[in-house]
Design a protein around this motif. Structure first.
Motif, PDB file in Angstrom:
ATOM      1  N   ILE A   1       0.823  -1.209   0.000  1.00 21.09           N
ATOM      2  CA  ILE A   1       0.000   0.000   0.000  1.00 21.09           C
ATOM      3  C   ILE A   1       0.862   1.266   0.000  1.00 21.09           C
ATOM      4  N   ASN A   2       2.155   1.111   0.246  1.00 22.01           N
ATOM      5  CA  ASN A   2       3.056   2.264   0.184  1.00 22.01           C
ATOM      6  C   ASN A   2       4.069   2.126  -0.953  1.00 22.01           C
ATOM      7  N   ALA A   3       3.681   1.412  -2.015  1.00 18.88           N
ATOM      8  CA  ALA A   3       4.578   1.213  -3.156  1.00 18.88           C
ATOM      9  C   ALA A   3       4.978   2.535  -3.798  1.00 18.88           C
ATOM     10  N   LYS A   4       4.041   3.485  -3.885  1.00 16.99           N
ATOM     11  CA  LYS A   4       4.340   4.777  -4.512  1.00 16.99           C
ATOM     12  C   LYS A   4       5.406   5.517  -3.727  1.00 16.99           C
ATOM     13  N   GLN A   5       5.309   5.500  -2.407  1.00 15.81           N
ATOM     14  CA  GLN A   5       6.288   6.202  -1.581  1.00 15.81           C
ATOM     15  C   GLN A   5       7.672   5.552  -1.695  1.00 15.81           C
TER      16      GLN A   5
ATOM     17  N   LEU B   1       6.158  -3.816 -10.699  1.00 16.60           N
ATOM     18  CA  LEU B   1       5.995  -4.874  -9.716  1.00 16.60           C
ATOM     19  C   LEU B   1       6.651  -4.528  -8.382  1.00 16.60           C
ATOM     20  N   ASP B   2       6.027  -5.003  -7.302  1.00 19.48           N
ATOM     21  CA  ASP B   2       6.627  -4.874  -5.978  1.00 19.48           C
ATOM     22  C   ASP B   2       7.944  -5.630  -5.894  1.00 19.48           C
ATOM     23  N   SER B   3       8.092  -6.692  -6.689  1.00 17.69           N
ATOM     24  CA  SER B   3       9.342  -7.462  -6.707  1.00 17.69           C
ATOM     25  C   SER B   3      10.530  -6.588  -7.085  1.00 17.69           C
ATOM     26  N   GLU B   4      10.317  -5.669  -8.014  1.00 18.87           N
ATOM     27  CA  GLU B   4      11.418  -4.808  -8.421  1.00 18.87           C
ATOM     28  C   GLU B   4      11.772  -3.818  -7.314  1.00 18.87           C
ATOM     29  N   LEU B   5      10.767  -3.344  -6.586  1.00 22.21           N
ATOM     30  CA  LEU B   5      11.048  -2.475  -5.447  1.00 22.21           C
ATOM     31  C   LEU B   5      11.891  -3.213  -4.416  1.00 22.21           C
ATOM     32  N   MET B   6      11.515  -4.450  -4.119  1.00 24.41           N
ATOM     33  CA  MET B   6      12.283  -5.263  -3.176  1.00 24.41           C
ATOM     34  C   MET B   6      13.729  -5.414  -3.645  1.00 24.41           C
TER      35      MET B   6
ATOM     36  N   PHE C   1       1.445  -9.167   1.585  1.00 26.22           N
ATOM     37  CA  PHE C   1       2.352  -9.626   0.535  1.00 26.22           C
ATOM     38  C   PHE C   1       3.129 -10.853   0.980  1.00 26.22           C
ATOM     39  N   THR C   2       3.660 -11.566   0.005  1.00 29.20           N
ATOM     40  CA  THR C   2       4.698 -12.568   0.215  1.00 29.20           C
ATOM     41  C   THR C   2       5.782 -12.337  -0.827  1.00 29.20           C
ATOM     42  N   PHE C   3       7.020 -12.647  -0.456  1.00 33.59           N
ATOM     43  CA  PHE C   3       8.160 -12.563  -1.377  1.00 33.59           C
ATOM     44  C   PHE C   3       8.945 -13.865  -1.320  1.00 33.59           C
ATOM     45  N   LEU C   4       9.392 -14.328  -2.492  1.00 34.38           N
ATOM     46  CA  LEU C   4      10.406 -15.366  -2.591  1.00 34.38           C
ATOM     47  C   LEU C   4      11.638 -14.738  -3.222  1.00 34.38           C
ATOM     48  N   ILE C   5      12.807 -14.985  -2.610  1.00 35.01           N
ATOM     49  CA  ILE C   5      14.070 -14.450  -3.092  1.00 35.01           C
ATOM     50  C   ILE C   5      15.045 -15.619  -3.195  1.00 35.01           C
ATOM     51  N   MET C   6      15.660 -15.767  -4.351  1.00 36.89           N
ATOM     52  CA  MET C   6      16.519 -16.925  -4.604  1.00 36.89           C
ATOM     53  C   MET C   6      17.890 -16.478  -5.068  1.00 36.89           C
ATOM     54  N   THR C   7      18.928 -17.079  -4.472  1.00 33.81           N
ATOM     55  CA  THR C   7      20.293 -16.938  -4.948  1.00 33.81           C
ATOM     56  C   THR C   7      20.757 -18.301  -5.460  1.00 33.81           C
TER      57      THR C   7
END
Length: 228
Positions: free
Chosen positions: A106-110, A126-131, A158-164
């Protein structure tokens, strides 16, 4: 949208493919998948349409490795099209990584305005790119600390998956609005937006990712961190 991840799973792309079938109801506009092999090379394939029309045997065979992520896209006015099909891949001097998300900030714009002031260039909505950009802004800390700092800037469900190359992180919002579940598959683990993906993958449900929790899967097993 729906997200799916697997760590230390043989023929991971085939396993993720079957899991995506049972998440198809969460998005019909597009789907994508990414994997890492043991040499740190990332393989990724994305497309528009249903899972069956995007992935065939030849595509699955190119997605090598035992760690991977996949997602299905539910298109809307602001987040449709191939550019917004996840997972998203990012180069970084500390190691390449892949991100996928479900839900809405909800604060993606900020956050976008904050990043824009430091010269960030965006390629998706996408929120993924912000992350990813929040993770990359802090270069002198361990990645888990970067993820924690990023999540503490975010508000919403939200949920995020991050992979290395050798690690998978599963993150859930502090309110527990969006679901994220963990399963056991052989000597490895799977994570999904819904447990309905587990049966077709041959996985056994273990537990939910708790609100405000980051679960890390690597060669040490499962580790948990709280960011909220």
């Amino acid at each position: 949208m729906g997200v799916l991840g697997a760590y230390n799973v043989q023929n991971v792309s085939a396993v993720l493919y079957y899991g995506l079938h049972n998440l198809q109801h969460r998005g019909q506009e597009g789907a994508g998948m990414a994997t890492f092999n043991n040499e740190g090379q990332c393989f990724r394939f994305r497309g528009l349409g249903l899972v069956d029309s995007i992935f065939n045997n030849s595509v699955i065979e190119t997605l090598q490795g035992n760690i991977g992520m996949a997602s299905v896209l539910y298109g809307n006015v602001t987040k449709g099209g191939l550019d917004n099909v996840q997972p998203l891949f990012f180069h970084h001097r500390s190691g390449d990584f892949v991100v996928a998300s479900d839900g809405q900030l909800i604060n993606a714009k900020q956050i976008a305005e904050y990043l824009d002031r430091s010269g960030t260039i965006f390629h998706t909505s996408l929120d993924s790119e912000l992350m990813a950009h929040l993770i990359k802004k802090r270069n002198n800390e361990d990645r888990i600390h970067n993820i924690i700092n990023a999540l503490n800037m975010m508000d919403g469900g939200f949920t995020f998956l991050i992979m290395t190359q050798n690690r998978l992180y599963a993150c859930r919002d502090k309110y527990g609005i969006k679901p994220l579940v963990i399963g056991k598959l052989g000597d490895g683990y799977v994570v999904s937006s819904e447990s309905c993906a587990f049966e077709i993958m041959g996985a056994e449900f273990i537990r939910d990712v708790e609100p405000g929790e980051i679960v890390c899967f690597d060669d040490k097993g499962i580790r948990s961190n709280r960011y909220a």
